[in-house]
Design a protein around this motif. Structure first.
Motif, PDB file in Angstrom:
ATOM      1  N   GLU A  80       0.905  -1.237   0.044  1.00 41.93           N
ATOM      2  CA  GLU A  80      -0.092  -0.101  -0.096  1.00 41.93           C
ATOM      3  C   GLU A  80       0.817   1.257   0.024  1.00 41.93           C
ATOM      4  O   GLU A  80       0.411   2.083  -0.545  1.00 41.93           O
ATOM      5  CB  GLU A  80      -0.672  -0.222   1.235  1.00 41.93           C
ATOM      6  N   ASP A  81       2.007   1.301   0.869  1.00 36.66           N
ATOM      7  CA  ASP A  81       2.873   2.364   0.494  1.00 36.66           C
ATOM      8  C   ASP A  81       3.467   2.672  -0.561  1.00 36.66           C
ATOM      9  O   ASP A  81       3.593   3.862  -1.278  1.00 36.66           O
ATOM     10  CB  ASP A  81       4.083   2.279   1.616  1.00 36.66           C
ATOM     11  N   ILE A  82       3.924   1.676  -1.120  1.00 39.10           N
ATOM     12  CA  ILE A  82       4.620   1.592  -2.725  1.00 39.10           C
ATOM     13  C   ILE A  82       3.445   2.177  -3.523  1.00 39.10           C
ATOM     14  O   ILE A  82       3.593   3.039  -4.334  1.00 39.10           O
ATOM     15  CB  ILE A  82       5.082   0.415  -2.921  1.00 39.10           C
ATOM     16  N   GLU A  83       2.248   1.795  -3.478  1.00 39.77           N
ATOM     17  CA  GLU A  83       1.190   2.089  -4.477  1.00 39.77           C
ATOM     18  C   GLU A  83       0.804   3.411  -4.135  1.00 39.77           C
ATOM     19  O   GLU A  83       0.732   4.419  -5.013  1.00 39.77           O
ATOM     20  CB  GLU A  83      -0.162   1.290  -4.263  1.00 39.77           C
ATOM     21  N   ALA A  84       0.722   4.083  -2.979  1.00 38.30           N
ATOM     22  CA  ALA A  84       0.554   5.425  -2.665  1.00 38.30           C
ATOM     23  C   ALA A  84       1.513   6.359  -3.220  1.00 38.30           C
ATOM     24  O   ALA A  84       1.325   7.279  -3.724  1.00 38.30           O
ATOM     25  CB  ALA A  84       0.319   5.723  -1.174  1.00 38.30           C
ATOM     26  N   LEU A  85       2.844   6.003  -3.020  1.00 37.01           N
ATOM     27  CA  LEU A  85       3.954   6.815  -3.602  1.00 37.01           C
ATOM     28  C   LEU A  85       3.704   6.642  -5.099  1.00 37.01           C
ATOM     29  O   LEU A  85       4.143   7.814  -5.746  1.00 37.01           O
ATOM     30  CB  LEU A  85       5.424   6.105  -3.202  1.00 37.01           C
ATOM     31  N   SER A  86       3.465   5.464  -5.818  1.00 34.61           N
ATOM     32  CA  SER A  86       3.330   5.586  -7.221  1.00 34.61           C
ATOM     33  C   SER A  86       2.336   6.404  -7.571  1.00 34.61           C
ATOM     34  O   SER A  86       2.628   7.313  -8.903  1.00 34.61           O
ATOM     35  CB  SER A  86       2.939   4.137  -7.754  1.00 34.61           C
ATOM     36  N   ARG A  87       1.157   6.544  -6.919  1.00 33.14           N
ATOM     37  CA  ARG A  87       0.187   7.539  -7.243  1.00 33.14           C
ATOM     38  C   ARG A  87       0.719   8.709  -7.251  1.00 33.14           C
ATOM     39  O   ARG A  87       0.325   9.781  -8.019  1.00 33.14           O
ATOM     40  CB  ARG A  87      -1.204   7.558  -6.531  1.00 33.14           C
ATOM     41  N   ARG A  88       1.357   9.239  -6.171  1.00 31.71           N
ATOM     42  CA  ARG A  88       1.893  10.549  -5.821  1.00 31.71           C
ATOM     43  C   ARG A  88       2.795  10.980  -7.204  1.00 31.71           C
ATOM     44  O   ARG A  88       2.875  12.164  -7.539  1.00 31.71           O
ATOM     45  CB  ARG A  88       2.730  10.708  -4.546  1.00 31.71           C
ATOM     46  N   ILE A  89       3.679   9.930  -7.566  1.00 30.32           N
ATOM     47  CA  ILE A  89       4.755  10.485  -8.617  1.00 30.32           C
ATOM     48  C   ILE A  89       3.940  10.703  -9.613  1.00 30.32           C
ATOM     49  O   ILE A  89       4.443  11.458 -10.551  1.00 30.32           O
ATOM     50  CB  ILE A  89       5.785   9.246  -8.732  1.00 30.32           C
ATOM     51  N   GLU A  90       2.888   9.809 -10.154  1.00 30.07           N
ATOM     52  CA  GLU A  90       2.240   9.911 -11.398  1.00 30.07           C
ATOM     53  C   GLU A  90       1.678  11.413 -11.295  1.00 30.07           C
ATOM     54  O   GLU A  90       1.632  12.041 -12.317  1.00 30.07           O
ATOM     55  CB  GLU A  90       1.122   8.900 -11.341  1.00 30.07           C
ATOM     56  N   LYS A  91       0.927  11.737 -10.184  1.00 31.77           N
ATOM     57  CA  LYS A  91       0.491  13.260 -10.134  1.00 31.77           C
ATOM     58  C   LYS A  91       1.492  14.236 -10.379  1.00 31.77           C
ATOM     59  O   LYS A  91       1.089  15.332 -10.984  1.00 31.77           O
ATOM     60  CB  LYS A  91      -0.205  13.341  -8.780  1.00 31.77           C
TER      61      LYS A  91
END
Length: 97
Positions: A80-91
């Motif tokens: 979940e931490d990695i997915e949240a960071l991936s979404r943040r990077i994408e934004k």
């Protein structure tokens, strides 16, 4: 770490199978000695195996809790931490999206 968890759970399953064989062997011995009726043997094996499986589920749950605690203590990122960071990077990379 995931591989370690898989090995630990496989070990638990293997122990259950080994235990079932030992239970069946012990019950067969009781039947041979005349201490248990053959008709009762299958039911006894079933009940004992069920108790063993219930114990195995408790063991698995305890193992999961211990691993979760250990991972938190080691501050290892969760999926979940990695997915949240991936979404943040994408934004951040695509602010107009």
């Amino acid at each position: 770490m995931n591989e370690l968890l898989k090995k630990a759970l496989s070990l638990g399953v293997g122990v259950t199978l080994l235990t079932k064989e030992k239970i069946e062997s012990a019950v067969d011995e009781l039947v041979k000695k005349g201490e248990l009726a053959p008709a009762e043997s299958k039911e006894l094996v079933r009940r004992l195996v069920e108790k063993g499986e219930a114990g195995q589920e408790e063991w698995k749950q305890l193992l999961r809790e211990q691993l979760k605690s250990l991972l938190a203590e080691l501050q290892i990122a969760t999926k979940e931490d990695i997915e949240a960071l991936s979404r943040r990077i994408e934004k951040l990379e695509n602010p107009t999206s």
